[in-house]
Design a protein around this motif. Structure first.
Motif, PDB file in Angstrom:
ATOM      1  N   LYS A  72       6.610  -5.409  24.990  1.00 48.42           N
ATOM      2  CA  LYS A  72       6.438  -4.313  24.043  1.00 48.42           C
ATOM      3  C   LYS A  72       4.939  -4.092  23.828  1.00 48.42           C
ATOM      4  O   LYS A  72       4.190  -5.034  23.594  1.00 48.42           O
ATOM      5  N   VAL A  73       4.515  -2.831  23.918  1.00 48.60           N
ATOM      6  CA  VAL A  73       3.100  -2.497  23.746  1.00 48.60           C
ATOM      7  C   VAL A  73       2.979  -1.334  22.775  1.00 48.60           C
ATOM      8  O   VAL A  73       3.729  -0.359  22.858  1.00 48.60           O
ATOM      9  N   LEU A  74       2.040  -1.451  21.864  1.00 47.55           N
ATOM     10  CA  LEU A  74       1.725  -0.380  20.928  1.00 47.55           C
ATOM     11  C   LEU A  74       0.327   0.130  21.254  1.00 47.55           C
ATOM     12  O   LEU A  74      -0.647  -0.609  21.169  1.00 47.55           O
ATOM     13  N   ILE A  75       0.240   1.393  21.640  1.00 43.25           N
ATOM     14  CA  ILE A  75      -1.042   2.028  21.951  1.00 43.25           C
ATOM     15  C   ILE A  75      -1.540   2.724  20.684  1.00 43.25           C
ATOM     16  O   ILE A  75      -0.810   3.507  20.083  1.00 43.25           O
ATOM     17  N   VAL A  76      -2.778   2.440  20.308  1.00 44.00           N
ATOM     18  CA  VAL A  76      -3.382   3.092  19.140  1.00 44.00           C
ATOM     19  C   VAL A  76      -4.608   3.848  19.651  1.00 44.00           C
ATOM     20  O   VAL A  76      -5.636   3.256  19.962  1.00 44.00           O
ATOM     21  N   GLU A  77      -4.451   5.152  19.744  1.00 42.69           N
ATOM     22  CA  GLU A  77      -5.513   5.999  20.305  1.00 42.69           C
ATOM     23  C   GLU A  77      -5.315   7.423  19.794  1.00 42.69           C
ATOM     24  O   GLU A  77      -4.194   7.889  19.682  1.00 42.69           O
ATOM     25  N   ASP A  78      -6.401   8.112  19.494  1.00 42.22           N
ATOM     26  CA  ASP A  78      -6.271   9.462  18.952  1.00 42.22           C
ATOM     27  C   ASP A  78      -6.443  10.573  19.995  1.00 42.22           C
ATOM     28  O   ASP A  78      -6.211  11.729  19.701  1.00 42.22           O
ATOM     29  N   LEU A  79      -6.807  10.239  21.210  1.00 42.91           N
ATOM     30  CA  LEU A  79      -6.962  11.251  22.255  1.00 42.91           C
ATOM     31  C   LEU A  79      -5.735  11.258  23.164  1.00 42.91           C
ATOM     32  O   LEU A  79      -5.416  10.251  23.794  1.00 42.91           O
ATOM     33  N   ASP A  80      -5.070  12.399  23.219  1.00 45.56           N
ATOM     34  CA  ASP A  80      -3.828  12.499  23.987  1.00 45.56           C
ATOM     35  C   ASP A  80      -4.008  12.182  25.464  1.00 45.56           C
ATOM     36  O   ASP A  80      -3.145  11.560  26.081  1.00 45.56           O
ATOM     37  N   ILE A  86       7.170   1.006  25.256  1.00 43.73           N
ATOM     38  CA  ILE A  86       5.817   1.491  25.006  1.00 43.73           C
ATOM     39  C   ILE A  86       5.881   2.496  23.858  1.00 43.73           C
ATOM     40  O   ILE A  86       6.647   3.441  23.905  1.00 43.73           O
ATOM     41  N   GLU A  87       5.082   2.247  22.842  1.00 42.73           N
ATOM     42  CA  GLU A  87       5.005   3.169  21.708  1.00 42.73           C
ATOM     43  C   GLU A  87       3.544   3.521  21.492  1.00 42.73           C
ATOM     44  O   GLU A  87       2.651   2.779  21.887  1.00 42.73           O
ATOM     45  N   HIS A  88       3.317   4.657  20.842  1.00 39.12           N
ATOM     46  CA  HIS A  88       1.934   5.021  20.553  1.00 39.12           C
ATOM     47  C   HIS A  88       1.824   5.715  19.206  1.00 39.12           C
ATOM     48  O   HIS A  88       2.751   6.362  18.739  1.00 39.12           O
ATOM     49  N   VAL A  89       0.679   5.494  18.591  1.00 41.50           N
ATOM     50  CA  VAL A  89       0.307   6.166  17.347  1.00 41.50           C
ATOM     51  C   VAL A  89      -1.156   6.573  17.490  1.00 41.50           C
ATOM     52  O   VAL A  89      -1.882   6.039  18.320  1.00 41.50           O
ATOM     53  N   LYS A  90      -1.559   7.510  16.664  1.00 35.45           N
ATOM     54  CA  LYS A  90      -2.928   8.016  16.771  1.00 35.45           C
ATOM     55  C   LYS A  90      -3.912   7.328  15.818  1.00 35.45           C
ATOM     56  O   LYS A  90      -5.115   7.394  16.039  1.00 35.45           O
ATOM     57  N   TYR A  91      -3.418   6.676  14.781  1.00 36.74           N
ATOM     58  CA  TYR A  91      -4.316   6.108  13.783  1.00 36.74           C
ATOM     59  C   TYR A  91      -3.952   4.659  13.478  1.00 36.74           C
ATOM     60  O   TYR A  91      -2.780   4.281  13.495  1.00 36.74           O
ATOM     61  N   SER A  92      -4.962   3.851  13.189  1.00 37.25           N
ATOM     62  CA  SER A  92      -4.740   2.434  12.934  1.00 37.25           C
ATOM     63  C   SER A  92      -3.854   2.192  11.710  1.00 37.25           C
ATOM     64  O   SER A  92      -3.066   1.244  11.696  1.00 37.25           O
ATOM     65  N   ASP A  93      -3.963   3.053  10.705  1.00 31.60           N
ATOM     66  CA  ASP A  93      -3.103   2.901   9.526  1.00 31.60           C
ATOM     67  C   ASP A  93      -1.629   3.040   9.910  1.00 31.60           C
ATOM     68  O   ASP A  93      -0.777   2.303   9.428  1.00 31.60           O
ATOM     69  N   ASP A  94      -1.338   3.988  10.794  1.00 32.60           N
ATOM     70  CA  ASP A  94       0.035   4.167  11.268  1.00 32.60           C
ATOM     71  C   ASP A  94       0.495   2.964  12.084  1.00 32.60           C
ATOM     72  O   ASP A  94       1.658   2.564  12.019  1.00 32.60           O
ATOM     73  N   ALA A  95      -0.421   2.382  12.837  1.00 37.72           N
ATOM     74  CA  ALA A  95      -0.079   1.201  13.641  1.00 37.72           C
ATOM     75  C   ALA A  95       0.301   0.031  12.741  1.00 37.72           C
ATOM     76  O   ALA A  95       1.287  -0.656  12.994  1.00 37.72           O
ATOM     77  N   ILE A  96      -0.464  -0.168  11.682  1.00 36.87           N
ATOM     78  CA  ILE A  96      -0.161  -1.270  10.757  1.00 36.87           C
ATOM     79  C   ILE A  96       1.204  -1.060  10.116  1.00 36.87           C
ATOM     80  O   ILE A  96       2.002  -1.991  10.014  1.00 36.87           O
ATOM     81  N   LEU A  97       1.504   0.170   9.710  1.00 38.73           N
ATOM     82  CA  LEU A  97       2.814   0.446   9.120  1.00 38.73           C
ATOM     83  C   LEU A  97       3.930   0.206  10.132  1.00 38.73           C
ATOM     84  O   LEU A  97       4.977  -0.340   9.804  1.00 38.73           O
ATOM     85  N   LYS A  98       3.713   0.590  11.371  1.00 43.51           N
ATOM     86  CA  LYS A  98       4.718   0.406  12.417  1.00 43.51           C
ATOM     87  C   LYS A  98       4.961  -1.082  12.681  1.00 43.51           C
ATOM     88  O   LYS A  98       6.091  -1.516  12.859  1.00 43.51           O
TER      89      LYS A  98
END
Length: 55
Positions: A4-12, A30-42
């Motif tokens: 399982k990988v979580l990508i945290v990046e704001d550029l598509d 594979i999951e992705h979010v654009k902001y670190s705050d969203d990553a922490i919540l996830k």
């Protein structure tokens, strides 16, 4: 290998490149979010298994 990988990046464009590479490596989830705050919540959601975080 990673399951399982979580990508945290704001550029598509970067997200898509990383996601394509991970798919070629046969990463099952594979999951992705654009902001670190969203990553922490996830990560903190109770229904998700823990991610291994390297500092």
């Amino acid at each position: 290998m990673f399951q399982k990988v979580l990508i945290v990046e704001d550029l598509d464009s970067i997200i898509e490149t990383i996601k394509t590479t991970l798919e070629k490596l046969a990463i099952p989830q594979i999951e992705h979010v654009k902001y670190s705050d969203d990553a922490i919540l996830k990560i903190k959601k109770p229904n998700m298994t823990k991610y291994h975080l390297n500092s």
